[in-house]
Design a protein around this motif. Structure first.
Motif, PDB file in Angstrom:
ATOM      1  N   ASP A   1      -7.396 -29.094 -45.579  1.00 58.26           N
ATOM      2  CA  ASP A   1      -6.211 -28.817 -44.757  1.00 58.26           C
ATOM      3  C   ASP A   1      -5.679 -27.421 -45.028  1.00 58.26           C
ATOM      4  OD1 ASP A   1      -5.251 -31.362 -43.236  1.00 58.26           O
ATOM      5  OD2 ASP A   1      -5.838 -32.091 -45.203  1.00 58.26           O
ATOM      6  N   ASP A   2      -5.596 -27.058 -46.302  1.00 54.28           N
ATOM      7  CA  ASP A   2      -5.082 -25.732 -46.661  1.00 54.28           C
ATOM      8  C   ASP A   2      -5.914 -24.631 -46.010  1.00 54.28           C
ATOM      9  OD1 ASP A   2      -3.411 -27.240 -48.236  1.00 54.28           O
ATOM     10  OD2 ASP A   2      -4.073 -26.415 -50.140  1.00 54.28           O
ATOM     11  N   LYS A   3      -7.233 -24.779 -46.101  1.00 56.84           N
ATOM     12  CA  LYS A   3      -8.126 -23.762 -45.518  1.00 56.84           C
ATOM     13  C   LYS A   3      -7.967 -23.694 -44.010  1.00 56.84           C
ATOM     14  CE  LYS A   3     -11.581 -24.158 -49.166  1.00 56.84           C
ATOM     15  NZ  LYS A   3     -12.856 -24.750 -49.550  1.00 56.84           N
ATOM     16  N   LEU A   4      -7.886 -24.847 -43.383  1.00 60.27           N
ATOM     17  CA  LEU A   4      -7.729 -24.901 -41.936  1.00 60.27           C
ATOM     18  C   LEU A   4      -6.440 -24.203 -41.504  1.00 60.27           C
ATOM     19  CD1 LEU A   4      -8.579 -26.102 -39.118  1.00 60.27           C
ATOM     20  CD2 LEU A   4      -7.135 -28.043 -39.710  1.00 60.27           C
TER      21      LEU A   4
ATOM     22  N   PHE B   1      -3.214 -19.506 -39.457  1.00 60.87           N
ATOM     23  CA  PHE B   1      -2.189 -18.478 -39.672  1.00 60.87           C
ATOM     24  C   PHE B   1      -2.799 -17.080 -39.629  1.00 60.87           C
ATOM     25  CE2 PHE B   1       0.899 -21.612 -41.595  1.00 60.87           C
ATOM     26  CZ  PHE B   1       1.951 -21.312 -40.728  1.00 60.87           C
ATOM     27  N   ASN B   2      -3.985 -16.918 -40.214  1.00 59.22           N
ATOM     28  CA  ASN B   2      -4.658 -15.609 -40.166  1.00 59.22           C
ATOM     29  C   ASN B   2      -4.990 -15.214 -38.732  1.00 59.22           C
ATOM     30  OD1 ASN B   2      -4.570 -14.952 -42.894  1.00 59.22           O
ATOM     31  ND2 ASN B   2      -6.441 -16.085 -43.341  1.00 59.22           N
TER      32      ASN B   2
ATOM     33  N   LYS C   1       5.928 -12.933 -37.574  1.00 62.38           N
ATOM     34  CA  LYS C   1       6.872 -11.955 -38.133  1.00 62.38           C
ATOM     35  C   LYS C   1       6.490 -11.607 -39.567  1.00 62.38           C
ATOM     36  CE  LYS C   1      11.044 -13.541 -35.763  1.00 62.38           C
ATOM     37  NZ  LYS C   1      12.329 -14.214 -35.950  1.00 62.38           N
ATOM     38  N   TYR C   2       5.822 -12.511 -40.245  1.00 61.65           N
ATOM     39  CA  TYR C   2       5.511 -12.354 -41.669  1.00 61.65           C
ATOM     40  C   TYR C   2       4.007 -12.249 -41.844  1.00 61.65           C
ATOM     41  CZ  TYR C   2      10.191 -14.319 -41.547  1.00 61.65           C
ATOM     42  OH  TYR C   2      11.514 -14.545 -41.255  1.00 61.65           O
ATOM     43  N   ASP C   3       3.591 -11.448 -42.826  1.00 59.40           N
ATOM     44  CA  ASP C   3       2.148 -11.253 -42.985  1.00 59.40           C
ATOM     45  C   ASP C   3       1.543 -11.973 -44.187  1.00 59.40           C
ATOM     46  OD1 ASP C   3       3.152  -9.721 -45.023  1.00 59.40           O
ATOM     47  OD2 ASP C   3       2.234  -7.841 -44.382  1.00 59.40           O
ATOM     48  N   ASP C   4       2.355 -12.663 -44.959  1.00 59.47           N
ATOM     49  CA  ASP C   4       1.826 -13.396 -46.112  1.00 59.47           C
ATOM     50  C   ASP C   4       1.418 -14.805 -45.656  1.00 59.47           C
ATOM     51  OD1 ASP C   4       1.231 -14.675 -48.502  1.00 59.47           O
ATOM     52  OD2 ASP C   4       2.818 -13.649 -49.609  1.00 59.47           O
ATOM     53  N   THR C   5       0.184 -14.902 -45.164  1.00 59.01           N
ATOM     54  CA  THR C   5      -0.278 -16.172 -44.586  1.00 59.01           C
ATOM     55  C   THR C   5      -0.488 -17.258 -45.640  1.00 59.01           C
ATOM     56  OG1 THR C   5      -2.553 -15.324 -44.595  1.00 59.01           O
ATOM     57  CG2 THR C   5      -1.297 -15.112 -42.531  1.00 59.01           C
TER      58      THR C   5
ATOM     59  N   TRP D   1       1.437 -22.501 -47.559  1.00 59.83           N
ATOM     60  CA  TRP D   1       2.028 -23.346 -48.597  1.00 59.83           C
ATOM     61  C   TRP D   1       3.328 -23.965 -48.095  1.00 59.83           C
ATOM     62  CZ3 TRP D   1       6.609 -23.710 -51.185  1.00 59.83           C
ATOM     63  CH2 TRP D   1       6.614 -24.517 -52.337  1.00 59.83           C
ATOM     64  N   PHE D   2       4.163 -23.134 -47.481  1.00 60.37           N
ATOM     65  CA  PHE D   2       5.459 -23.617 -47.020  1.00 60.37           C
ATOM     66  C   PHE D   2       5.296 -24.651 -45.902  1.00 60.37           C
ATOM     67  CE2 PHE D   2       9.454 -23.380 -44.620  1.00 60.37           C
ATOM     68  CZ  PHE D   2      10.343 -23.645 -45.648  1.00 60.37           C
TER      69      PHE D   2
END
Length: 197
Positions: free
Chosen positions: A125-128, A133-134, A143-147, A152-153
């Protein structure tokens, strides 16, 4: 005459029911043997231990979850819509048996080999979500670039909402439909906040 594959599947199906209703610790090999209605030797022919059965049940049923997700997401082009659909599916499948046994992995000690298998399973799931997001970032939709943080959030938030829906479902606290509606609204709100408009 039953094939070895049929017997193995019966063991897995019966074990899923037992683990979901009695928990991992509350289910014994004798429970499994008795419920399947075969000899101890037949069970041990297919599986070395209860732990191996549990991990096999978990990974087999988690694969079904991922198949469900992928079948829905492959028809969606917009990454933000993919994220929304994933969240909706996650909340809507609260009664899938795999979710009743998944928490057992947090509290039971498994062999290092089986811990790795379980971790790989849960990391799907995390990878998906990270990949989606990427994709959204590459298309300038965020708006944010820390995918990694967003992943995680998002997953942590979904798990918290899932727990609230599950509790309303399992313990009759509140209205499950209302809890699901709140969760779907929260997903939309989160995605609107991070979307680059």
């Amino acid at each position: 005459m039953k094939s070895k594959t049929d017997t193995k599947q019966r063991i897995l199906d019966t074990s899923l029911d037992l683990f979901a209703s009695k928990g991992y610790a509350g289910t014994s090999m004798n429970d499994i043997i008795s419920q399947v209605g075969i000899s101890k030797g037949s069970v041990y022919w297919h599986f070395k231990s209860k732990e191996e059965i549990f991990v096999s049940v978990l990974t087999t049923n988690y694969a079904k979850w991922m198949e469900l997700v992928n079948s829905h997401l492959k028809t969606i082009d917009d990454p933000m819509e993919k994220l929304k659909k994933y969240g909706e599916l996650f909340i809507a499948t609260v009664d899938m048996p795999v979710w009743r046994i998944a928490p057992e992995t947090y509290w039971n000690e498994f062999s290092e080999e089986n811990k790795k298998i379980v971790d790989q399973c849960f990391s799907l799931d995390d990878k998906l979500i990270l990949n989606i997001f990427n994709e959204a970032l590459e298309k300038g939709l965020l708006k944010y670039d820390d995918t990694e943080k967003l992943t995680w959030f998002y997953i942590s938030s979904l798990k918290g909402m899932f727990e609230k829906v599950l509790l309303s479902y399992k313990h009759g606290r509140g209205d499950r439909k209302k809890a699901e509606e709140y969760a779907v609204s929260a997903i939309s709100i989160f995605l609107d906040i991070i979307k680059n408009v």
